[in-house]
Scaffold this active site. Structure first.
Site, PDB file in Angstrom:
ATOM      1  N   SER A 126       0.793  -1.225   0.000  1.00 51.12           N
ATOM      2  CA  SER A 126       0.000   0.000   0.000  1.00 51.12           C
ATOM      3  C   SER A 126       0.825   1.275   0.000  1.00 51.12           C
ATOM      4  O   SER A 126       0.357   2.306  -0.477  1.00 51.12           O
ATOM      5  CB  SER A 126      -0.944   0.001   1.203  1.00 51.12           C
ATOM      6  OG  SER A 126      -0.224  -0.022   2.424  1.00 51.12           O
ATOM      7  N   HIS A 176      -5.549  -3.610  -2.015  1.00 49.89           N
ATOM      8  CA  HIS A 176      -5.162  -2.544  -2.933  1.00 49.89           C
ATOM      9  C   HIS A 176      -5.117  -3.007  -4.389  1.00 49.89           C
ATOM     10  O   HIS A 176      -4.415  -2.429  -5.217  1.00 49.89           O
ATOM     11  CB  HIS A 176      -3.817  -1.954  -2.495  1.00 49.89           C
ATOM     12  CG  HIS A 176      -3.897  -1.298  -1.162  1.00 49.89           C
ATOM     13  ND1 HIS A 176      -3.651  -1.987   0.007  1.00 49.89           N
ATOM     14  CD2 HIS A 176      -4.236  -0.035  -0.789  1.00 49.89           C
ATOM     15  CE1 HIS A 176      -3.819  -1.171   1.038  1.00 49.89           C
ATOM     16  NE2 HIS A 176      -4.173   0.005   0.588  1.00 49.89           N
ATOM     17  N   LYS A 205     -12.521   0.138  -0.268  1.00 49.45           N
ATOM     18  CA  LYS A 205     -11.733   0.914  -1.217  1.00 49.45           C
ATOM     19  C   LYS A 205     -12.457   0.924  -2.567  1.00 49.45           C
ATOM     20  O   LYS A 205     -13.426   1.656  -2.731  1.00 49.45           O
ATOM     21  CB  LYS A 205     -10.314   0.374  -1.284  1.00 49.45           C
ATOM     22  CG  LYS A 205      -9.555   0.614   0.033  1.00 49.45           C
ATOM     23  CD  LYS A 205      -8.129   0.148  -0.021  1.00 49.45           C
ATOM     24  CE  LYS A 205      -7.355   0.624   1.203  1.00 49.45           C
ATOM     25  NZ  LYS A 205      -7.899   0.140   2.488  1.00 49.45           N
TER      26      LYS A 205
END
Length: 301
Positions: A81, A109, A140
């Site tokens: 990340s 991610h 996310k």
């Protein structure tokens, strides 16, 4: 699949449940804090290998074998990340199979945009059928609010439902969060035709090129996480403050979040950004970079 309040909870619940003091976990040195904390909760033998270093991974697996480990679990982020670096899952799979080890991937991610259909790091490398456990987030690309999950074989998920403490002793997700995640999945399933993937990767390529051409150092593997390396913690903080004065919100990261001397501004690009916004951000970076002596005073777009 089992659903948690966050991927931090999913990572806290996995290692203690499936590993005993007869087992071993081999963890990448730059793994996310939630993986580290999850490993601390279990009694397995712990080995750490250098970031994305396959020779070191193999050496640690050999150590685990010498230590008499019954079960060996390799734990890695799919994308790291702070660096935007993609773990070489294809090579990790080859080594894992050589040493009869399981593979755990935290794909927070990459879920929703990496790979031909946005299915994450394993799809990116074409090894979906060789990775045993995937933890990821709904917070996310899949809605941006909250929620996490573990995906694996039915037997393991059944075990987690009965023994994973963050699952047993936490509330479930609010219905609105689940609804937003479901809507995000619908968007991603049509991303090839609705232009979201093209927009995201076009924005990523443009931003990285503009700043790279101006003399900035950008870490990572052409990932939408684009860390602009500055080195000094005070400089990163001042740079971020000046960016905010220009109407652009970015965050400076320094020790202990990243190693000493590797302070940075971590830019995160999305398909929601327009080309005009990308160029506006790049222009601000270049102007402030010149003012603070980060890049040559003659640098321009």
């Amino acid at each position: 699949t089992i659903l948690y309040a966050s991927c931090f909870d999913a990572n806290a619940g996995i290692f203690e449940t499936i590993l005993t003091d007869q087992d071993a976990v081999i963890s990448d040195a730059l793994n996310h804090a939630s993986i580290i904390d999850g490993i601390r909760l279990c009694k397995a033998k712990r080995f750490r290998y250098k970031n994305c270093d396959m020779k070191d991974l193999e050496a640690r697996l050999q150590e685990a074998d010498k230590a008499g480990a019954r079960l060996k679990l390799i734990a890695t982020d799919g994308v790291f990340s702070m660096d935007g670096k993609i773990a070489p899952l294809d090579k990790i799979c080859d080594i894992a199979e050589k040493y009869n080890a399981l593979i755990f991937v935290d794909d927070c991610h990459s879920t929703g945009f990496l790979g031909p259909n946005g299915r994450g790091t394993a799809e990116y490398y074409g090894v979906q059928d060789r990775v045993h456990i995937v933890n990821s987030t709904l917070g996310k690309a899949l809605g941006g609010a909250a929620g996490g999950y573990t995906t694996g074989c039915k037997e393991m998920i059944d075990l987690l439902r009965n023994r994973s403490r963050p699952y047993l002793f936490s509330n479930s997700l609010p219905p609105a969060v689940v609804g937003s995640a479901s809507a995000a999945l619908d968007l991603i399933e049509g991303a090839k035709t609705n232009g979201l993937f093209d927009q995201l990767w076009g924005n990523t390529k443009l931003f990285r090129k503009l700043l790279g051409d101006a003399g900035f150092t950008i870490k990572g593997d052409n990932h939408p996480i684009s860390p602009v390396m500055l080195g000094d913690a005070r400089l990163a903080s001042e740079f971020a403050d000046r960016m905010l004065q220009r109407g652009i919100y970015v965050i400076g990261f320094s020790y202990p979040v990243v190693p000493k001397g590797e302070a940075r501004i971590r830019v995160q690009l999305s398909a929601a950004h327009t080309e005009e916004q990308i160029r506006q951000a790049a222009s601000a970076f270049i102007d402030i970079g010149r003012e603070l002596g980060v890049i040559d005073a003659k640098s321009k777009l």
